[in-house]
Design an enzyme around this catalytic site. Structure first.
Site, PDB file in Angstrom:
ATOM      1  N   LEU A  33     157.242  50.300 -10.353  1.00 20.58           N
ATOM      2  CA  LEU A  33     156.376  49.306  -9.838  1.00 20.58           C
ATOM      3  C   LEU A  33     154.914  50.196  -9.434  1.00 20.58           C
ATOM      4  CD1 LEU A  33     158.442  47.343  -7.341  1.00 20.58           C
ATOM      5  CD2 LEU A  33     157.863  46.776  -9.621  1.00 20.58           C
ATOM      6  N   ASP A  58     162.380  55.636 -11.046  1.00 21.31           N
ATOM      7  CA  ASP A  58     161.357  56.355 -11.776  1.00 21.31           C
ATOM      8  C   ASP A  58     162.161  57.277 -12.768  1.00 21.31           C
ATOM      9  OD1 ASP A  58     159.534  58.607 -12.017  1.00 21.31           O
ATOM     10  OD2 ASP A  58     158.468  57.750 -10.093  1.00 21.31           O
ATOM     11  N   ALA A  82     157.497  52.814 -20.085  1.00 18.75           N
ATOM     12  CA  ALA A  82     157.064  53.489 -18.630  1.00 18.75           C
ATOM     13  C   ALA A  82     156.380  54.760 -19.062  1.00 18.75           C
ATOM     14  CB  ALA A  82     158.289  53.696 -17.860  1.00 18.75           C
ATOM     15  N   SER A 124     150.721  55.052 -29.968  1.00 13.90           N
ATOM     16  CA  SER A 124     149.115  54.499 -29.904  1.00 13.90           C
ATOM     17  C   SER A 124     148.442  54.916 -31.329  1.00 13.90           C
ATOM     18  CB  SER A 124     148.518  54.942 -28.607  1.00 13.90           C
ATOM     19  OG  SER A 124     147.151  54.758 -28.845  1.00 13.90           O
ATOM     20  N   TYR A 149     145.888  61.889 -22.707  1.00 14.61           N
ATOM     21  CA  TYR A 149     146.941  60.871 -22.727  1.00 14.61           C
ATOM     22  C   TYR A 149     147.100  60.677 -24.222  1.00 14.61           C
ATOM     23  CZ  TYR A 149     147.845  56.145 -24.010  1.00 14.61           C
ATOM     24  OH  TYR A 149     148.457  54.906 -24.566  1.00 14.61           O
ATOM     25  N   LYS A 153     151.027  61.069 -26.566  1.00 13.61           N
ATOM     26  CA  LYS A 153     151.760  60.334 -27.342  1.00 13.61           C
ATOM     27  C   LYS A 153     152.042  61.015 -28.805  1.00 13.61           C
ATOM     28  CE  LYS A 153     151.712  56.418 -25.021  1.00 13.61           C
ATOM     29  NZ  LYS A 153     152.800  56.091 -24.413  1.00 13.61           N
ATOM     30  N   ASN A 199     139.201  49.077 -20.258  1.00  9.42           N
ATOM     31  CA  ASN A 199     139.355  48.310 -21.591  1.00  9.42           C
ATOM     32  C   ASN A 199     138.447  47.283 -21.798  1.00  9.42           C
ATOM     33  OD1 ASN A 199     142.648  49.397 -21.365  1.00  9.42           O
ATOM     34  ND2 ASN A 199     141.390  50.123 -22.782  1.00  9.42           N
ATOM     35  N   ARG A 294     130.143  55.715 -25.561  1.00  5.80           N
ATOM     36  CA  ARG A 294     131.206  56.513 -24.516  1.00  5.80           C
ATOM     37  C   ARG A 294     131.667  57.739 -25.000  1.00  5.80           C
ATOM     38  NH1 ARG A 294     136.126  52.547 -22.666  1.00  5.80           N
ATOM     39  NH2 ARG A 294     136.510  52.904 -24.906  1.00  5.80           N
ATOM     40  N   ASP A 297     134.754  58.024 -27.878  1.00  3.76           N
ATOM     41  CA  ASP A 297     135.010  56.789 -28.745  1.00  3.76           C
ATOM     42  C   ASP A 297     135.046  57.000 -30.120  1.00  3.76           C
ATOM     43  OD1 ASP A 297     135.790  54.708 -27.031  1.00  3.76           O
ATOM     44  OD2 ASP A 297     133.566  53.860 -27.038  1.00  3.76           O
TER      45      ASP A 297
HETATM   46  P1  NAD Z   1     151.539  49.102 -17.832  1.00  5.23           P
HETATM   47  O1  NAD Z   1     150.894  50.108 -16.994  1.00  5.23           O
HETATM   48  O2  NAD Z   1     151.148  47.860 -17.835  1.00  5.23           O
HETATM   49  O3  NAD Z   1     153.028  49.423 -17.666  1.00  5.23           O
HETATM   50  C1  NAD Z   1     153.665  50.539 -17.683  1.00  5.23           C
HETATM   51  C2  NAD Z   1     154.910  49.964 -16.775  1.00  5.23           C
HETATM   52  O4  NAD Z   1     155.770  51.270 -16.648  1.00  5.23           O
HETATM   53  C3  NAD Z   1     154.243  49.811 -15.336  1.00  5.23           C
HETATM   54  O5  NAD Z   1     154.908  48.569 -14.731  1.00  5.23           O
HETATM   55  C4  NAD Z   1     154.663  51.018 -14.442  1.00  5.23           C
HETATM   56  O6  NAD Z   1     154.760  50.548 -12.986  1.00  5.23           O
HETATM   57  C5  NAD Z   1     155.847  51.603 -15.071  1.00  5.23           C
HETATM   58  N1  NAD Z   1     155.942  53.169 -14.835  1.00  5.23           N
HETATM   59  C6  NAD Z   1     154.828  54.196 -15.010  1.00  5.23           C
HETATM   60  N2  NAD Z   1     155.416  55.227 -14.834  1.00  5.23           N
HETATM   61  C7  NAD Z   1     156.738  55.028 -14.564  1.00  5.23           C
HETATM   62  C8  NAD Z   1     158.105  55.850 -14.138  1.00  5.23           C
HETATM   63  N3  NAD Z   1     157.558  57.139 -13.904  1.00  5.23           N
HETATM   64  N4  NAD Z   1     158.905  55.461 -13.814  1.00  5.23           N
HETATM   65  C9  NAD Z   1     159.138  53.992 -13.870  1.00  5.23           C
HETATM   66  N5  NAD Z   1     158.350  53.210 -14.317  1.00  5.23           N
HETATM   67  C10 NAD Z   1     157.035  53.612 -14.548  1.00  5.23           C
HETATM   68  O7  NAD Z   1     151.167  49.751 -19.417  1.00  5.23           O
HETATM   69  P2  NAD Z   1     151.180  48.730 -20.736  1.00  5.23           P
HETATM   70  O8  NAD Z   1     149.844  48.392 -21.144  1.00  5.23           O
HETATM   71  O9  NAD Z   1     152.375  47.673 -20.771  1.00  5.23           O
HETATM   72  O10 NAD Z   1     151.630  50.232 -21.581  1.00  5.23           O
HETATM   73  C11 NAD Z   1     153.160  50.395 -21.876  1.00  5.23           C
HETATM   74  C12 NAD Z   1     153.227  51.388 -22.983  1.00  5.23           C
HETATM   75  O11 NAD Z   1     152.477  51.297 -24.060  1.00  5.23           O
HETATM   76  C13 NAD Z   1     152.611  52.798 -22.469  1.00  5.23           C
HETATM   77  O12 NAD Z   1     153.447  53.752 -22.558  1.00  5.23           O
HETATM   78  C14 NAD Z   1     151.302  52.998 -22.817  1.00  5.23           C
HETATM   79  O13 NAD Z   1     150.587  54.283 -23.204  1.00  5.23           O
HETATM   80  C15 NAD Z   1     151.431  52.300 -24.298  1.00  5.23           C
HETATM   81  N6  NAD Z   1     150.327  51.766 -25.106  1.00  5.23           N
HETATM   82  C16 NAD Z   1     149.676  50.905 -24.191  1.00  5.23           C
HETATM   83  C17 NAD Z   1     148.234  50.449 -24.951  1.00  5.23           C
HETATM   84  C18 NAD Z   1     147.576  49.205 -24.099  1.00  5.23           C
HETATM   85  O14 NAD Z   1     146.393  49.072 -24.567  1.00  5.23           O
HETATM   86  N7  NAD Z   1     147.902  48.796 -23.116  1.00  5.23           N
HETATM   87  C19 NAD Z   1     147.985  50.985 -26.055  1.00  5.23           C
HETATM   88  C20 NAD Z   1     148.482  51.799 -26.785  1.00  5.23           C
HETATM   89  C21 NAD Z   1     149.853  52.394 -26.182  1.00  5.23           C
HETATM   90  C1  UD1 Z   2     141.670  53.281 -25.841  1.00  2.52           C
HETATM   91  C2  UD1 Z   2     142.324  54.467 -26.399  1.00  2.52           C
HETATM   92  C3  UD1 Z   2     143.638  53.862 -26.884  1.00  2.52           C
HETATM   93  C4  UD1 Z   2     144.419  53.255 -25.940  1.00  2.52           C
HETATM   94  C5  UD1 Z   2     143.723  51.939 -25.488  1.00  2.52           C
HETATM   95  C6  UD1 Z   2     144.239  51.062 -24.305  1.00  2.52           C
HETATM   96  C7  UD1 Z   2     141.143  56.157 -27.425  1.00  2.52           C
HETATM   97  C8  UD1 Z   2     140.548  56.815 -28.470  1.00  2.52           C
HETATM   98  N1  UD1 Z   2     141.751  54.869 -27.463  1.00  2.52           N
HETATM   99  O1  UD1 Z   2     141.301  52.495 -27.053  1.00  2.52           O
HETATM  100  O2  UD1 Z   2     144.512  54.956 -27.154  1.00  2.52           O
HETATM  101  O3  UD1 Z   2     145.734  52.730 -26.358  1.00  2.52           O
HETATM  102  O4  UD1 Z   2     142.391  52.512 -24.836  1.00  2.52           O
HETATM  103  O5  UD1 Z   2     144.443  52.054 -23.157  1.00  2.52           O
HETATM  104  O6  UD1 Z   2     141.276  57.010 -26.702  1.00  2.52           O
HETATM  105  N2  UD1 Z   2     133.864  49.039 -25.103  1.00  2.52           N
HETATM  106  C9  UD1 Z   2     132.583  48.691 -24.324  1.00  2.52           C
HETATM  107  N3  UD1 Z   2     132.301  48.412 -23.089  1.00  2.52           N
HETATM  108  C10 UD1 Z   2     133.201  48.441 -22.316  1.00  2.52           C
HETATM  109  C11 UD1 Z   2     134.671  48.958 -22.665  1.00  2.52           C
HETATM  110  C12 UD1 Z   2     134.901  49.192 -23.898  1.00  2.52           C
HETATM  111  O7  UD1 Z   2     131.649  48.351 -25.161  1.00  2.52           O
HETATM  112  O8  UD1 Z   2     133.209  48.198 -21.001  1.00  2.52           O
HETATM  113  C13 UD1 Z   2     134.033  49.108 -26.459  1.00  2.52           C
HETATM  114  C14 UD1 Z   2     134.558  50.643 -26.666  1.00  2.52           C
HETATM  115  O9  UD1 Z   2     133.363  51.335 -26.870  1.00  2.52           O
HETATM  116  C15 UD1 Z   2     135.428  50.438 -27.539  1.00  2.52           C
HETATM  117  C16 UD1 Z   2     136.116  49.065 -27.740  1.00  2.52           C
HETATM  118  O10 UD1 Z   2     135.179  48.144 -26.653  1.00  2.52           O
HETATM  119  O11 UD1 Z   2     134.467  50.517 -29.004  1.00  2.52           O
HETATM  120  C17 UD1 Z   2     137.479  48.922 -27.400  1.00  2.52           C
HETATM  121  O12 UD1 Z   2     137.535  49.825 -26.116  1.00  2.52           O
HETATM  122  P1  UD1 Z   2     138.801  49.735 -25.351  1.00  2.52           P
HETATM  123  O13 UD1 Z   2     139.373  48.648 -24.810  1.00  2.52           O
HETATM  124  O14 UD1 Z   2     138.630  50.863 -24.098  1.00  2.52           O
HETATM  125  O15 UD1 Z   2     139.930  50.357 -26.088  1.00  2.52           O
HETATM  126  P2  UD1 Z   2     139.768  51.909 -27.079  1.00  2.52           P
HETATM  127  O16 UD1 Z   2     139.030  52.834 -26.593  1.00  2.52           O
HETATM  128  O17 UD1 Z   2     139.757  51.445 -28.651  1.00  2.52           O
END
Ligand code: NAD
Ligand code: UD1
Length: 334
Positions: A33, A58, A82, A124, A149, A153, A199, A294, A297
């Site tokens: 959580l 955890d 997680a 990712s 980060y 991965k 994001n 940024r 990026d």
């Molecule tokens: P999120 O933070 O919403 O979900 C992760 C969940 O894991 C959370 O509920 C958190 O409480 C739990 N957690 C974290 N550390 C923990 C631990 N040590 N033990 C138990 N629970 C733990 O993230 P998400 O967006 O759902 O992402 C999930 C996975 O996908 C992550 O591994 C993330 O790196 C990967 N990922 C996400 C994105 C994205 O943009 N959301 C993109 C690429 C990869």
């Molecule tokens: C990043 C990470 C990716 C991760 C993802 C979700 C990198 C290279 N990529 O993706 O690994 O899985 O976040 O956590 O590290 N933007 C704006 N204004 C804003 C925010 C974003 O213009 O306020 C633009 C960024 O420049 C980018 C696009 O929107 O071009 C998407 O950005 P974002 O949502 O942060 O994702 P990524 O950077 O692509």
């Protein structure tokens, strides 16, 4: 059939949990959580009429993890979400990122690799860094990532690959997500970012909601048709379905496998296009201004999705319009 979902109450994990329950899997959700709350369970129950088993554990705590797996000897698959995921934050607290994302994964692998329990790992597109060729194929070699980060991965994928080699009965898939956006179409679950979102889509919806004065568009002179960065935005429901299809593939496969798959739509969308599409589908105006690029990026990234289409039979179904509409409905529902 029982499936363990680590991070099951988080953004992506909660959507996957609803699809698993809809498909009559028994779901064991583990979450500490740290980035979610137990109220997500209500949303899951309202959508599916069912509840997962929930354990507040955890993954860094190996003894609790061992006890959990001993209690649930009937687990037939693990989907591992997680982890920490904030790129910016990972520069500030890299050791926490390696501890959670790498040591957490090691703990899990030590316990499941000898038990033939297959694994799906959340990877990712960040593992590609700035790819030289688009669309990005899975065979594209790793480039140095721009953040700790990103390294977690790459390292995670390598650890899993080596484990599959060493334990011939152990199978795994790494899904390389492109940019997940949107929320469940019922608006009962969605993304709940901690603090100010980094994001694009959550920052955009919060800006339109009045929580921020303006959306900064990072960079307007990139070598793209409108000068803004290009990404592959995938609806979280499509992404969730990719996990279900990957799980079916893993469970039905007799042979030990390790595969990596891109999960994206295959189409690149610029920041400006995304803003315009949001305005069109919601009727809302997005206050935005151009800013400096940024740091870290990449200019453009979108997926080649032939491999997952061919091997798993998965393809995205939701449009960018639906994803942005659902993201906006979720934001309004907060
Ligand atoms: P999120 O933070 O919403 O979900 C992760 C969940 O894991 C959370 O509920 C958190 O409480 C739990 N957690 C974290 N550390 C923990 C631990 N040590 N033990 C138990 N629970 C733990 O993230 P998400 O967006 O759902 O992402 C999930 C996975 O996908 C992550 O591994 C993330 O790196 C990967 N990922 C996400 C994105 C994205 O943009 N959301 C993109 C690429 C990869
Ligand atoms: C990043 C990470 C990716 C991760 C993802 C979700 C990198 C290279 N990529 O993706 O690994 O899985 O976040 O956590 O590290 N933007 C704006 N204004 C804003 C925010 C974003 O213009 O306020 C633009 C960024 O420049 C980018 C696009 O929107 O071009 C998407 O950005 P974002 O949502 O942060 O994702 P990524 O950077 O692509």
């Amino acid at each position: 059939m029982k499936i363990l979902v680590t991070g099951g109450l988080g953004y992506i994990g909660s959507h996957v949990t609803t699809l698993l329950l809809d498909k009559d899997f028994e779901v064991l959700c583990l979450d500490n959580l740290e980035n979610s709350s137990e109220s997500v369970l209500d949303g899951i129950n309202k959508i599916t009429g069912k509840s997962p088993i929930f354990e507040n554990i955890d993954i860094r705590d190996k003894s609790s993890l061992r006890i959990l797996l001993d209690e649930h000897v009937d687990i037939k698959g693990v989907i591992h979400f997680a982890a920490y995921k904030a790129v910016e934050e990972s520069h500030k607290i890299p050791l926490d990122y390696y501890q959670n994302n790498v040591v957490g994964l090691l703990n899990l692998l030590e316990l499941i690799s000898t038990k033939r329990i297959p694994l799906i790992f959340s990877s990712s597109c960040t593992v590609y860094g700035q790819a030289k060729k688009l669309p990005i194929k899975e065979s594209t070699p790793y480039q140095p990532p721009t953040s700790p980060y990103g390294y977690t991965k790459q390292v995670g994928e390598q650890i899993i690959k080596h484990t599959c080699k060493a334990y011939p009965n152990f199978s795994a898939i790494s899904l390389r997500y492109f940019n997940p956006i949107g929320a469940h179409p019922t608006s009962k679950i969605g993304e709940n970012p901690r603090g100010v979102p980094q994001n694009l889509v959550p920052f955009l919806t919060q800006t339109v909601m009045g929580k921020h004065s303006v959306l900064k568009v990072f960079g307007s002179n990139y070598n793209t048709p409108d000068g803004t960065c290009i990404r592959d935005y995938i609806h979280v429901m499509d992404l969730a379905q990719a996990h279900i299809d990957s799980l079916d593939f893993l469970i039905s496969n007799e042979k030990s496998i390790y595969e990596t798959f891109n999960v994206g739509t295959g189409s690149g969308v610029s920041v400006l296009e995304l803003i315009k599409t949001f305005e069109k589908v919601t009727g809302e105006e997005v206050p935005f201004e151009y800013n400096e690029p940024r740091t870290g990026d990449t200019e453009a990234a979108f997926a080649d999705i032939k491999k997952i289409e061919k091997k798993i039979g998965w393809k995205s179904k939701y449009s960018l319009e639906e994803a942005l509409k659902n993201a906006w409905e979720w934001e309004k529902n907060q």
